[in-house]
Design an enzyme around this catalytic site. Sequence first.
Site, mmCIF file in Angstrom:
data_model
loop_
_atom_site.group_PDB
_atom_site.id
_atom_site.type_symbol
_atom_site.label_atom_id
_atom_site.label_comp_id
_atom_site.label_asym_id
_atom_site.label_seq_id
_atom_site.Cartn_x
_atom_site.Cartn_y
_atom_site.Cartn_z
ATOM 1 N N ASP A 112 0.920 -1.288 -0.076
ATOM 2 C CA ASP A 112 0.133 -0.108 0.141
ATOM 3 C C ASP A 112 0.807 1.387 -0.176
ATOM 4 O O ASP A 112 2.015 1.159 0.531
ATOM 5 C CB ASP A 112 -0.863 -0.220 1.166
ATOM 6 C CG ASP A 112 -2.398 0.315 1.048
ATOM 7 O OD1 ASP A 112 -2.591 1.314 0.474
ATOM 8 O OD2 ASP A 112 -3.215 -0.567 1.358
ATOM 9 N N ASP A 214 -3.589 4.534 -2.260
ATOM 10 C CA ASP A 214 -4.528 4.825 -1.483
ATOM 11 C C ASP A 214 -5.377 6.198 -1.955
ATOM 12 O O ASP A 214 -4.525 7.218 -2.236
ATOM 13 C CB ASP A 214 -4.038 5.091 0.026
ATOM 14 C CG ASP A 214 -5.212 5.206 0.751
ATOM 15 O OD1 ASP A 214 -6.089 4.252 0.913
ATOM 16 O OD2 ASP A 214 -5.555 6.388 1.595
ATOM 17 N N GLU A 280 -6.877 2.979 -5.878
ATOM 18 C CA GLU A 280 -8.049 3.112 -5.206
ATOM 19 C C GLU A 280 -8.880 4.284 -5.763
ATOM 20 O O GLU A 280 -8.638 5.523 -5.568
ATOM 21 C CB GLU A 280 -7.991 3.406 -3.926
ATOM 22 C CG GLU A 280 -9.271 3.253 -3.138
ATOM 23 C CD GLU A 280 -9.517 3.529 -1.523
ATOM 24 O OE1 GLU A 280 -10.411 3.366 -1.018
ATOM 25 O OE2 GLU A 280 -8.596 4.359 -1.266
ATOM 26 N N HIS A 341 -10.919 -4.097 2.931
ATOM 27 C CA HIS A 341 -11.090 -3.742 4.360
ATOM 28 C C HIS A 341 -11.742 -2.601 4.807
ATOM 29 O O HIS A 341 -12.007 -2.189 5.867
ATOM 30 C CB HIS A 341 -9.314 -3.582 4.938
ATOM 31 C CG HIS A 341 -9.033 -2.196 4.076
ATOM 32 N ND1 HIS A 341 -8.765 -2.246 2.846
ATOM 33 C CD2 HIS A 341 -8.580 -1.048 4.457
ATOM 34 C CE1 HIS A 341 -8.347 -1.193 2.493
ATOM 35 N NE2 HIS A 341 -8.214 -0.223 3.539
ATOM 36 N N ASP A 342 -12.707 -2.071 3.768
ATOM 37 C CA ASP A 342 -13.373 -0.980 4.036
ATOM 38 C C ASP A 342 -14.924 -1.523 3.922
ATOM 39 O O ASP A 342 -15.818 -0.531 4.253
ATOM 40 C CB ASP A 342 -13.339 0.072 2.974
ATOM 41 C CG ASP A 342 -11.795 0.965 3.225
ATOM 42 O OD1 ASP A 342 -11.435 0.897 4.376
ATOM 43 O OD2 ASP A 342 -11.263 1.193 2.330
HETATM 44 C C1 NOJ Z 1 -8.784 4.531 1.966
HETATM 45 C C2 NOJ Z 1 -8.338 3.202 2.688
HETATM 46 O O1 NOJ Z 1 -8.671 1.915 2.265
HETATM 47 C C3 NOJ Z 1 -9.000 3.112 4.052
HETATM 48 O O2 NOJ Z 1 -8.895 2.220 4.659
HETATM 49 C C4 NOJ Z 1 -8.652 4.599 4.603
HETATM 50 O O3 NOJ Z 1 -9.105 4.838 5.950
HETATM 51 C C5 NOJ Z 1 -8.594 5.792 3.941
HETATM 52 N N1 NOJ Z 1 -8.294 5.585 2.423
HETATM 53 C C6 NOJ Z 1 -7.700 6.825 4.372
HETATM 54 O O4 NOJ Z 1 -6.250 6.410 4.096
#
Ligand code: NOJ
Length: 547
Positions: A112, A214, A280, A341-342
């Site tokens: 990442d 990210d 992302e 993970h989100d």
């Molecule tokens: C996206 C990430 O996937 C998430 O987990 C994170 O909280 C935010 N970006 C901030 O970095």
Amino acid sequence: MADQAGKSESAVPWWQRAVVYQIYPRSFKDSSGNGIGDLQGIIDSLDYLNDGSDASLGVDAIWISPFYPSPMADFGYDVADYCGVDPLFGDLAAFDRLVAEAHRRGIKVIIDWVPNHSSDQHSWFKQSRSSRDNLKRDWYIWRDPKPDGSPPNNWGSFFGGPAWRFDAATGQYYLHQFVPEQPELNWRNPMVKEAMLDTLRFWLDRGVDGFRMDVIALIIKDELLRDNPVNPDAPPDLPDNDLFGRLQQVYNMDQDEVHPILKEIRAVLDEYDERVGIGELWGPLPRWVKYYGEHGDELHLPFNFRLIDIPFDADAIRQSVAEMEAALPPFAWPNYVLGNHDRPRLASRYGGLAQARLGGMLLLTLRGTPTLYYGDEIGLSNGTIPPEMIQDPQGVNLGAHRSRDVCRTPMQWSAAAVAGFSDAEPWLPVSSDYRSRNVAVQREDPGSMLRFYQKLIHCRQSSDALTIGDYQPVPAGGPCLCYYRQHQQEKLLVALNFSGETARLPELDQGQGRVLLSTEMDRSGSVEIDQLTLRPFEGLLIDLSLL
Ligand code: NOJ
């Protein structure tokens, strides 16, 4: 629906053929006995991921969520040093061992990279906030208050509250679109850009095979930092502090100026052999597709999250895939994601384990690079986290229903205490089903979800039709989604029943096929294609090459 037919084997880059597996390192395997997963834990699990035999999962690449030194305000997405490893996870030597051990097994390592914001504990930010005339002041986004003392604009933080934090010592606000401990870097400053590009080189020199970047669309904001317009479609029941949800995200992300920067990032990757840049990204297709670059000179793979957000329904999925395929320029390679993970766990979102298997078959048979999320291969469902134990800042600030902890519970390795994840109390509770749902149990059960994923991945990896072949949808309505995947003489049919009822297939080829895999793991051998029925939520992978 182009395929790679014209390309010789070796001209297909590894990341087009690869199955990527995301590891959330805090939750994967704890080797040190502190209740938090670590790099050595990942090393110890590499054989599980791919030992070259059919008895392992067979993935080709791992993407590891952040392991950098961090105060963990956002569990590693608040980076205090872009060139280190947090002692919780190990050290650089452990990372080097991980790369060597992964490579020895043919597993690529993607890490990442968090370019939009650092931690407020990063030395750059400490210097920046120390005084208005510090040389690093302009490395972050500082603005004067409005005359009434309020923040410079109306932007809200993704995690609740305003996106600005007032710093009394220097009398200005700084921008943070996540928690206040995540100040945003100023990518308009050439020194920031150079320093960040150097952090890529640092890891590329250590042998990483690529980066997942990210919130990459956020790195450049409107130069004038204009107010975002109010979102007329905002749900009426948003918590009071969800300022972000009440606005349209117009000026805080996805500015055209991000593209020249992405070209520079790509140029750094291209200084090395076959490294991959994944970003992302969300947003409407016409904007999203631009992130491949006009000439294929930006991201290799802008993550495609569309399947996560649409109904679990054949027509919706057929349409989403068709729209995406139609939008892709000829050089662009598709990709799909069903969990991370989100987002809530696949098995919970789709309502059951049969549906989760169907989702897995979809993910691994579409044309494009699939990314799996750890634990989905054993059917982990959302964890139950008591409200007082919520760790995720999004859940703490915006309500338990927004907490991402549910998809970050420890990997379930065995029926031992703490699911074999750790010897200590884990940082998030292990799900209560761990005694029956774990790797050890599923390894021994020929019909298990794990065995299904192993077989599915091995089918994919041994088939040019599935990895690099073309995609031809069967344009019929009804509950079944069917498509062909073909490469040269090899032709496969994928038939997926998205309903809870037995279903006949739409009219397809007549003749025989050979079942390679059923989501139920109980069918094989020849079938008459025009006689086929699918059980509720059943998916079939059928070889038609002999027809
Ligand atoms: C996206 C990430 O996937 C998430 O987990 C994170 O909280 C935010 N970006 C901030 O970095």
